[in-house]
Design a protein around this motif. Structure first.
Motif, PDB file in Angstrom:
ATOM      1  N   ASP A 291       0.831  -1.152   0.078  1.00 11.21           N
ATOM      2  CA  ASP A 291      -0.014  -0.164   0.041  1.00 11.21           C
ATOM      3  C   ASP A 291       0.828   1.221  -0.108  1.00 11.21           C
ATOM      4  N   ALA A 292       2.255   1.114   0.176  1.00  7.16           N
ATOM      5  CA  ALA A 292       2.932   2.245   0.339  1.00  7.16           C
ATOM      6  C   ALA A 292       3.161   3.087  -0.936  1.00  7.16           C
ATOM      7  N   ARG A 293       2.714   4.440  -0.888  1.00  6.13           N
ATOM      8  CA  ARG A 293       2.802   5.406  -2.124  1.00  6.13           C
ATOM      9  C   ARG A 293       3.887   5.972  -2.207  1.00  6.13           C
ATOM     10  N   GLU A 294       3.857   7.389  -2.507  1.00  6.51           N
ATOM     11  CA  GLU A 294       4.896   8.274  -2.820  1.00  6.51           C
ATOM     12  C   GLU A 294       5.828   8.367  -1.650  1.00  6.51           C
ATOM     13  N   GLY A 295       7.134   8.450  -1.728  1.00  7.69           N
ATOM     14  CA  GLY A 295       8.157   8.454  -0.776  1.00  7.69           C
ATOM     15  C   GLY A 295       8.329   7.318   0.081  1.00  7.69           C
ATOM     16  N   ALA A 296       7.909   6.143  -0.643  1.00  9.71           N
ATOM     17  CA  ALA A 296       8.033   4.868   0.344  1.00  9.71           C
ATOM     18  C   ALA A 296       9.492   4.618   0.185  1.00  9.71           C
ATOM     19  N   PHE A 297       9.718   3.906   1.430  1.00  8.27           N
ATOM     20  CA  PHE A 297      10.876   3.486   1.750  1.00  8.27           C
ATOM     21  C   PHE A 297      11.287   2.311   2.565  1.00  8.27           C
ATOM     22  N   ASP A 298      12.413   1.840   2.605  1.00  8.94           N
ATOM     23  CA  ASP A 298      12.417   0.374   3.481  1.00  8.94           C
ATOM     24  C   ASP A 298      12.912   0.744   4.803  1.00  8.94           C
ATOM     25  N   ALA A 299      12.260   0.234   5.726  1.00  7.29           N
ATOM     26  CA  ALA A 299      12.532   0.386   7.024  1.00  7.29           C
ATOM     27  C   ALA A 299      13.139  -0.936   7.681  1.00  7.29           C
ATOM     28  N   THR A 300      14.194  -0.847   8.685  1.00  8.68           N
ATOM     29  CA  THR A 300      14.630  -2.054   9.263  1.00  8.68           C
ATOM     30  C   THR A 300      13.913  -2.296  10.537  1.00  8.68           C
ATOM     31  N   VAL A 301      13.455  -3.133  10.598  1.00  8.90           N
ATOM     32  CA  VAL A 301      12.659  -3.718  12.032  1.00  8.90           C
ATOM     33  C   VAL A 301      13.465  -4.018  12.948  1.00  8.90           C
ATOM     34  N   GLU A 302      13.518  -3.118  14.334  1.00  7.44           N
ATOM     35  CA  GLU A 302      14.245  -3.465  15.111  1.00  7.44           C
ATOM     36  C   GLU A 302      13.745  -4.436  16.453  1.00  7.44           C
ATOM     37  N   LEU A 303      12.415  -4.199  16.557  1.00  8.09           N
ATOM     38  CA  LEU A 303      11.742  -4.851  17.937  1.00  8.09           C
ATOM     39  C   LEU A 303      10.317  -4.925  17.478  1.00  8.09           C
ATOM     40  N   VAL A 304       9.648  -6.067  17.847  1.00  7.80           N
ATOM     41  CA  VAL A 304       8.161  -6.148  17.625  1.00  7.80           C
ATOM     42  C   VAL A 304       7.426  -6.360  18.934  1.00  7.80           C
ATOM     43  N   GLU A 305       6.378  -5.388  19.210  1.00 10.71           N
ATOM     44  CA  GLU A 305       5.637  -5.541  20.689  1.00 10.71           C
ATOM     45  C   GLU A 305       4.207  -6.120  20.294  1.00 10.71           C
ATOM     46  N   PRO A 306       4.254  -7.348  20.447  1.00 11.49           N
ATOM     47  CA  PRO A 306       2.559  -7.914  20.047  1.00 11.49           C
ATOM     48  C   PRO A 306       1.798  -7.359  21.310  1.00 11.49           C
ATOM     49  N   MET A 307       0.611  -6.804  21.011  1.00 19.15           N
ATOM     50  CA  MET A 307      -0.330  -6.406  21.866  1.00 19.15           C
ATOM     51  C   MET A 307      -1.696  -6.839  21.739  1.00 19.15           C
ATOM     52  N   GLY A 308      -1.777  -8.127  21.191  1.00 18.34           N
ATOM     53  CA  GLY A 308      -2.950  -8.730  20.889  1.00 18.34           C
ATOM     54  C   GLY A 308      -3.605  -8.469  19.910  1.00 18.34           C
ATOM     55  N   ALA A 309      -4.575  -7.489  19.793  1.00 18.65           N
ATOM     56  CA  ALA A 309      -5.379  -7.041  18.449  1.00 18.65           C
ATOM     57  C   ALA A 309      -4.247  -6.635  17.431  1.00 18.65           C
ATOM     58  N   ASP A 310      -3.270  -6.172  17.772  1.00 22.31           N
ATOM     59  CA  ASP A 310      -2.258  -5.595  16.976  1.00 22.31           C
ATOM     60  C   ASP A 310      -1.025  -5.473  17.487  1.00 22.31           C
ATOM     61  N   SER A 311       0.240  -5.196  16.446  1.00 18.96           N
ATOM     62  CA  SER A 311       1.699  -5.346  17.059  1.00 18.96           C
ATOM     63  C   SER A 311       2.347  -3.753  16.877  1.00 18.96           C
ATOM     64  N   LEU A 312       2.878  -3.490  17.924  1.00 21.36           N
ATOM     65  CA  LEU A 312       3.779  -2.368  17.764  1.00 21.36           C
ATOM     66  C   LEU A 312       5.055  -2.717  17.121  1.00 21.36           C
ATOM     67  N   VAL A 313       5.460  -2.254  16.001  1.00 14.90           N
ATOM     68  CA  VAL A 313       6.639  -2.620  15.341  1.00 14.90           C
ATOM     69  C   VAL A 313       7.632  -1.355  15.172  1.00 14.90           C
ATOM     70  N   TRP A 314       8.686  -1.570  15.850  1.00 10.90           N
ATOM     71  CA  TRP A 314       9.666  -0.223  16.065  1.00 10.90           C
ATOM     72  C   TRP A 314      10.884  -0.481  15.091  1.00 10.90           C
ATOM     73  N   CYS A 315      10.881   0.540  14.318  1.00 13.69           N
ATOM     74  CA  CYS A 315      11.726   0.519  13.171  1.00 13.69           C
ATOM     75  C   CYS A 315      12.588   1.574  13.088  1.00 13.69           C
ATOM     76  N   ARG A 316      13.788   1.310  12.019  1.00 12.94           N
ATOM     77  CA  ARG A 316      14.618   2.565  11.990  1.00 12.94           C
ATOM     78  C   ARG A 316      14.560   2.786  10.347  1.00 12.94           C
ATOM     79  N   SER A 317      14.539   4.166  10.391  1.00 13.50           N
ATOM     80  CA  SER A 317      14.439   4.644   8.647  1.00 13.50           C
ATOM     81  C   SER A 317      15.957   4.554   8.195  1.00 13.50           C
ATOM     82  N   PRO A 318      16.100   4.508   6.802  1.00 12.26           N
ATOM     83  CA  PRO A 318      17.213   4.605   5.958  1.00 12.26           C
ATOM     84  C   PRO A 318      18.498   5.455   6.689  1.00 12.26           C
TER      85      PRO A 318
END
Lengths: 359, 298
Positions: A291-318
């Motif tokens: 779904d990513a559109r204009e200005g899309a980039f590849d982020a590196t995933v550092e940490l995943v916090e599962p919270m049940g209904a959804d997960s909080l994903v901590w990333c770092r930009s290029p």
């Protein structure tokens, strides 16, 4: 029921030589549910106590129901109040707690009994009326405290962090209860809290306070989507909004953290200009994957916090800027993965780097 | 178990540290008490003997006018002094609780009498109340020639002068205890009562004072102990006089022990005091401990 609009004009409050509030204006419409939200020490409780008449104002006026009550006793202001510590009278039964104020003011016994009965039914505490506060749970105690406020039959209810002493489950339960009461009674309610979930769920309007100043007074949706400054943006929302420092180039792109985010579609408050700025985006507004559109980039995933209904994903930009995004709870993303992402201009918030104001 | 010897040493150390207190408890308290009870059942006069006579000393005691007056005096003094001190102390605490600027000064002044011994208190009040060179003389000197304040030399009123001095001595302590209790009350209770429109005096009477149960109990127990011990104040102030009008049980015991050489009767009197105190205190303590267990169980 009395008229219940509240109006504060140029309120100034001093504690000794310390200025707590200065030149504060606030208007609350009849039947409105207004939440004063802010961190501890921001002056929100002080303001509420001033409305109640428990703290004297140094300057300014307080109007309730069309009457200037600045120098009136709390009991004459047409208000009732619920406290964080419940403040029940421990040696009296629940019935005694609810009726004592009325008894002292000389209300006929039959009328007192009727009001207590009615309030108890509304709060489902009818079978607790002959117990002492020490025999009740925290949630029941706070219901009794609300009941004691209800029997006063006033137009304005003041709540001073009423749910802060309860555990999470009871808090959610009583929150619904208070909202239901507000709909049933149609009374004005002013509610102080530091819990932004309470504020967002209960309020018609929220006044976010910081350092004795109202930072933003708006509907919960507006506060959440269009925070007026960086403080409001960072205080409201959980998980918190991401901030990335950078520059706006030619009013059209945000350049920072190794990203170039196109700003076409962003509603600038003034004229877009170039200069240092902070980009803010809420974790759930980050668009990911295909779904990513204009200005899309590849982020590196550092940490995943599962919270049940959804997960909080901590990333770092290029460019090394840290941010979080919200993904479905069953996401297969693991730390070390690369995740395609983009920041849609319509859901961004841009702040001036120097004064924190929304651009 | 490598830690075992070390724990043993620390236990031994604890036991050693407790030993002096334990010795005092066993020898001085329990030992002396049992010895006194035993002596009260003998015909001891000047020197202790072991000639068992059953309850004859108690019979003598109950027919002794001086003992009966003493017991009656103690009842009057005890009731008035405990109630009076609680009342005065509470009122002082409430007065100070109004957040006065001079709070610290007043607190020291009110607490000061408690730092003085009963002997000093007794002497000071004896001088002031003495009609020939105390308050009466002072007021007469101002020109009020007919002014009379001679309670201390009149048999029917002398006990009240003791009560007065006792309250003066103890009220400060009660004030300190009550003030601590008042300050422990949640500020929001006061706010709630203001919003409810309850006048301050009514809040004190109906809400705050009922919350001071623990303070009342503490102060009451301390006061009662000083009532039973009442000896030095009476000796210094009136020495039991005029006549027998201000005799008290502790003085009765002391006089019979050391002046009149009647060990048996003195021991019987002392034992009677102990029995009275225990029969009053035991049910109270039992009720309190039951209440506490009920509380913790909940």
């Amino acid at each position: 029921m009395e008229r219940g609009d509240v109006s504060l004009n140029g309120i100034k409050i001093m504690f000794g030589s310390v200025k707590v509030l200065e030149n504060l204006d606030l208007d609350v419409a009849k039947s409105e549910f207004l939440v004063l939200l802010g961190p501890s020490g921001c002056g929100k409780s002080t303001l509420l106590n001033a409305v109640a008449g428990l703290i004297d104002v140094k300057d300014g006026q307080i109007w309730i129901g069309g009457r200037n009550v600045t120098w009136e006793e709390p009991k004459d202001r047409g208000i009732a109040m619920v406290f964080q510590s419940y403040a029940l009278y421990p040696r009296m039964t629940v019935r005694g707690n609810m009726s004592f104020g009325l008894k002292v003011s000389g209300t006929p016994a039959a009328e007192i009994a009727r009001r207590v009965e009615e309030a108890a039914q509304m709060l489902r505490i009818s079978d607790l009326l002959d117990r002492r506060p020490s025999e009740l749970s925290g949630g029941q105690r706070q219901r009794v405290a609300i009941g004691r406020a209800l029997v006063r039959k006033v137009g304005v209810f003041l709540f001073d962090e009423p749910l802060s002493n309860l555990d999470a489950q009871l808090r959610a339960e009583l929150r619904v209860e208070i909202k239901r009461l507000h709909q049933q009674l149609g009374a004005t309610m002013i509610y102080v809290t530091h819990d932004q979930i309470e504020a967002l769920t209960l309020a018609d309007r929220i006044a976010v306070m910081h350092g004795g100043v109202i930072q933003q007074l708006d509907t919960p949706a507006k506060i959440y989507r269009e925070p007026k400054n960086r403080f409001v943006a960072s205080f409201v929302g959980s998980p918190a909004m991401n901030f990335i420092d950078g520059r706006i180039e030619a009013g059209a792109t945000f350049d920072g953290g190794g990203l170039r985010v196109p700003l076409a579609g962003y509603a600038f408050a003034g004229n877009p200009a170039s200069g240092p700025a902070t980009l803010g985006i809420r974790p759930e507004h980050v668009v990911t994957g295909s779904d990513a559109r204009e200005g899309a980039f590849d982020a590196t995933v550092e940490l995943v916090e599962p919270m049940g209904a959804d997960s909080l994903v901590w990333c770092r930009s290029p460019g090394g800027a840290a941010f979080s995004m919200r993904l479905p709870g069953d996401t297969a993303v693991r730390s070390g993965d690369r995740q395609r992402a983009s920041f849609p201009a319509a859901s961004l918030s841009l702040f001036d780097s120097t004064n924190g104001k929304r651009l | 178990m490598p830690g075992f010897p070390r724990r043993l040493t620390s236990r031994a150390a604890a036991g050693l540290a407790l030993l002096p207190a334990l010795t005092i408890l066993l020898v001085a308290h329990l030992g002396s008490t049992s010895w006194t009870i035993w002596i009260s059942l003998t015909s001891s006069r000047m020197l202790p003997n072991s000639n068992f006579v059953g309850l004859r000393q108690y019979e003598t005691l109950l027919n002794n006018d001086r003992w009966l007056v003493s017991a009656q005096n103690l009842a009057v003094f005890g009731t008035l002094m405990v109630v009076g001190s609680l009342l005065v102390g509470l009122l002082l605490a409430i007065a100070i609780d109004q957040r006065l600027r001079v709070e610290n000064t007043l607190r020291s002044i009110f607490l000061y009498p408690f730092s003085m011994s009963f002997v000093v208190t007794g002497l000071a009040w004896q001088w002031m109340l003495n009609p020939t060179h105390g308050i009466q003389k002072l007021v007469r000197g101002w020109g009020f020639e007919t002014f009379q304040f001679d309670w201390i030399v009149r048999q029917e009123t002398v006990i009240y002068t003791l009560v007065f001095a006792g309250i003066w001595h103890a009220a400060g302590l009660v004030m300190a205890i009550m003030l601590a209790g008042l300050r422990g009350i949640d500020e929001e209770i006061w706010k709630a009562s203001r919003v409810d429109g309850i006048p301050a005096w009514r809040t004190y009477v109906s809400i705050v004072i009922p919350m001071l149960g623990a303070s009342f109990a503490t102060a009451g127990i301390l006061l009662s102990a000083s009532v039973v011990r009442l000896y030095d104040l009476a000796v210094a102030m009136t020495n039991g006089g005029p006549g027998l009008a201000s005799e008290v049980p502790a003085k009765f015991v002391m006089d019979h022990l050391f002046e009149r050489g009647n060990l048996g009767l003195a021991a019987a009197a002392a034992t009677s005091m102990l029995v009275t105190v225990v029969s009053i205190a035991a049910p109270l303590l039992y009720a309190r401990s039951r209440a506490r267990t009920a509380e913790t169980r909940r």
